[in-house]
Design a protein around this motif. Structure first.
Motif, PDB file in Angstrom:
ATOM      1  N   LEU A   1      -8.436  13.911  -1.091  1.00 27.21           N
ATOM      2  CA  LEU A   1      -8.972  12.883  -1.630  1.00 27.21           C
ATOM      3  C   LEU A   1      -8.536  12.243  -3.108  1.00 27.21           C
ATOM      4  O   LEU A   1      -8.315  11.161  -2.821  1.00 27.21           O
ATOM      5  N   PRO A   2      -8.836  13.165  -4.070  1.00 26.75           N
ATOM      6  CA  PRO A   2      -8.495  12.601  -5.298  1.00 26.75           C
ATOM      7  C   PRO A   2      -6.848  12.060  -5.113  1.00 26.75           C
ATOM      8  O   PRO A   2      -6.556  10.950  -5.872  1.00 26.75           O
ATOM      9  N   ALA A   3      -5.981  12.768  -4.551  1.00 22.00           N
ATOM     10  CA  ALA A   3      -4.685  12.509  -4.715  1.00 22.00           C
ATOM     11  C   ALA A   3      -4.289  11.036  -3.814  1.00 22.00           C
ATOM     12  O   ALA A   3      -3.526  10.067  -4.156  1.00 22.00           O
ATOM     13  N   GLU A   4      -5.020  10.998  -2.860  1.00 21.93           N
ATOM     14  CA  GLU A   4      -4.951   9.746  -1.684  1.00 21.93           C
ATOM     15  C   GLU A   4      -5.725   8.609  -2.521  1.00 21.93           C
ATOM     16  O   GLU A   4      -5.075   7.403  -2.522  1.00 21.93           O
ATOM     17  N   VAL A   5      -6.883   8.722  -3.137  1.00 27.35           N
ATOM     18  CA  VAL A   5      -7.432   7.502  -3.900  1.00 27.35           C
ATOM     19  C   VAL A   5      -6.596   7.141  -5.005  1.00 27.35           C
ATOM     20  O   VAL A   5      -6.159   5.992  -5.190  1.00 27.35           O
ATOM     21  N   ALA A   6      -6.185   7.942  -5.719  1.00 24.10           N
ATOM     22  CA  ALA A   6      -5.453   7.817  -6.795  1.00 24.10           C
ATOM     23  C   ALA A   6      -4.113   6.897  -6.631  1.00 24.10           C
ATOM     24  O   ALA A   6      -3.566   5.850  -7.127  1.00 24.10           O
TER      25      ALA A   6
END
Length: 460
Positions: free
Chosen positions: A178-183
């Motif tokens: 999730l952090p990688a996708e959102v960023a």
């Protein structure tokens, strides 16, 4: 009402979700759709009336393993949010891929926010895992297993395959995804939704959620820093564990020393003490590694929560812009329902920020415990380390005059002293850096922005 037409067969056609095409739906506790925005209706190719009251699995693609949804329900039933890559099936048989998040709502039911997958490596890992798990489930079903049992087997296979990729469990995977996708989505996006010329209550809420998003951006930068520190701490602690367990410094090797030799006797005493302290040292190092595991896990959970809150903030802003652009033609009932949708999105965001506060307090506790454990480990090691230091500093490291066995132990002692000194210093520095990061910075400003987003008065 639920659709009367049978579920379509996949046609093989694909339609992609745009980078800025965020969409949401809400369901009751059983997964029955209650609300959705225009983007979801358009991408699903169902009429809004068909979606309302239908089970959310109306859009489930048959290639998706039941194990993925078993993992989702297990997580949701614990009160935690969930994120996963999902292939959906539209009413016309076409398919589209999303990164889906599902969050328990404070008042009951669930909010699902979806966006386009943009991190190819992670998406590729998930699709390969899903294909394997789906194949296993099909085998089990063909052998007469129930769908529930097949899904349980599929969930187990997913965990097994993730472990083969070095991923501890599904939570660890979603905390990475999730952090990688959102960023990455934010890098590719046209920008945070905005309508500079707009006015009125909806425009005020849009301004407030923009402020929330900016504050969360600062939070994510802090968590990225902490993730790096936690990783370095764990790596240094593993090196410390190897250092204090030097394979050359064994009880058998020390017992075999010729203590009648005057050259060897001074070395035997600190080595004896080192071995006697091994159990205490080992216990402290194990406790330290446990603290660091907790710290790393908490950082992962917090990064997930920050990313989820950022996604919810963007979804809220996207929906507010959708309303601002089309709200003039809305009937009173439609306008009321739209504001209720905004309130639902806001409640999820508000609850997420509350959870972030809890995570921040947990970080403070674990970081303090980690620093204390490092200091205790340093104290436990001090006496045997000093004796070994006296030996090496007093010329013991000059092994030319020592018997071969004693010379090997002397070199091992010197390695131990040098490496433990260096590693404990490194661990202490990293722990202090972890403690110094203000994970609750601008808490008051964030709370004020949330009050404004809820349409409540902000007091000084």
């Amino acid at each position: 009402m639920a659709p009367t037409a049978p579920k379509p067969a996949p046609s093989g056609a694909v339609h992609e979700v745009g980078v800025d095409e965020l969409f949401f739906s809400t369901t009751d506790s059983r997964g029955v759709i209650e609300r959705s925005n225009d983007v979801f209706v358009r991408l699903s190719h169902y009429e809004r009336e068909q979606l309302g009251g239908a089970p959310h699995n109306i859009i489930r693609h048959p290639v998706m393993p039941g194990g993925a949804f078993r993992a989702m329900w297990d997580t949701l039933e614990e009160g935690a949010p969930f994120a996963a890559y999902v292939r959906n099936l539209a009413a016309n048989g076409s398919e589209y891929d999303v990164l889906a998040t599902v969050t328990p709502l404070p008042g009951g039911g669930y909010l699902s926010v979806r966006t386009r997958p943009v991190v190819e490596e992670l998406y590729g890992t998930a699709t390969a895992v899903y294909a394997d798990a789906r194949a296993l489930e099909d085998e089990r079903l063909a052998a007469g297993a129930t769908r529930r049992d097949a899904a349980l087997d599929g969930a187990g296979r997913i965990l097994e395959l993730l472990a083969g990729e070095g991923i501890e469990d599904y939570e660890n995977f979603q905390n990475t995804v999730l952090p990688a996708e959102v960023a990455r989505r934010e890098e590719l996006s046209a920008g945070f939704p905005a309508r500079p010329g707009a006015s009125g209550p909806l425009a005020s809420r849009l301004e407030a959620v923009t402020a929330v998003s900016r504050a969360l951006e600062t939070r994510m930068a802090q968590q990225d820093e902490l993730a790096g520190l936690a990783h370095d701490l764990r790596r240094a602690s593993r090196r410390l564990a190897r250092s204090v367990e030097d394979p050359a410094l064994t009880p058998e090797a020390v017992a075999a020393l010729d203590r009648s030799d005057d050259r060897v006797a001074p070395l035997a005493q600190p080595l004896d003490l080192w071995l006697q302290m091994q159990s205490i040292v080992r216990a402290n190092v194990t406790r330290l590694q446990g603290s660091l595991t907790d710290l790393e896990r908490n950082v992962g959970r917090t990064r997930f929560r920050v990313a989820l809150a950022r996604l919810h903030a963007t979804m809220t802003a996207t929906f507010l812009v959708e309303l601002l652009d089309g709200g003039a033609d809305a009937s009173p009932d439609e306008a009321r329902e739209a504001l209720e949708d905004v309130d639902l999105l806001t409640s999820a965001l508000d609850d997420g920020v509350v959870r972030l506060g809890e995570q921040a307090r947990e970080h403070t506790r674990i970081a303090a415990l980690t620093a204390t454990t490092i200091e205790e480990t340093r104290r436990v090691l001090e006496i045997p380390r000093q004796l070994l230091s006296l030996w090496t500093a007093g010329g013991g490291s000059d092994v030319a005059g020592l018997p071969e066995r004693a010379a090997a132990l002397s070199r091992a002692a010197e390695r131990t002293v040098s490496s433990t000194d260096e590693l404990l210093e490194r661990l202490g520095t990293l722990a202090e850096q972890c403690r110094s990061v203000d994970v609750a910075s601008d808490e008051a400003g964030l709370r004020e922005s949330l009050l404004a987003l809820r349409g409540e008065p902000v007091t000084a």
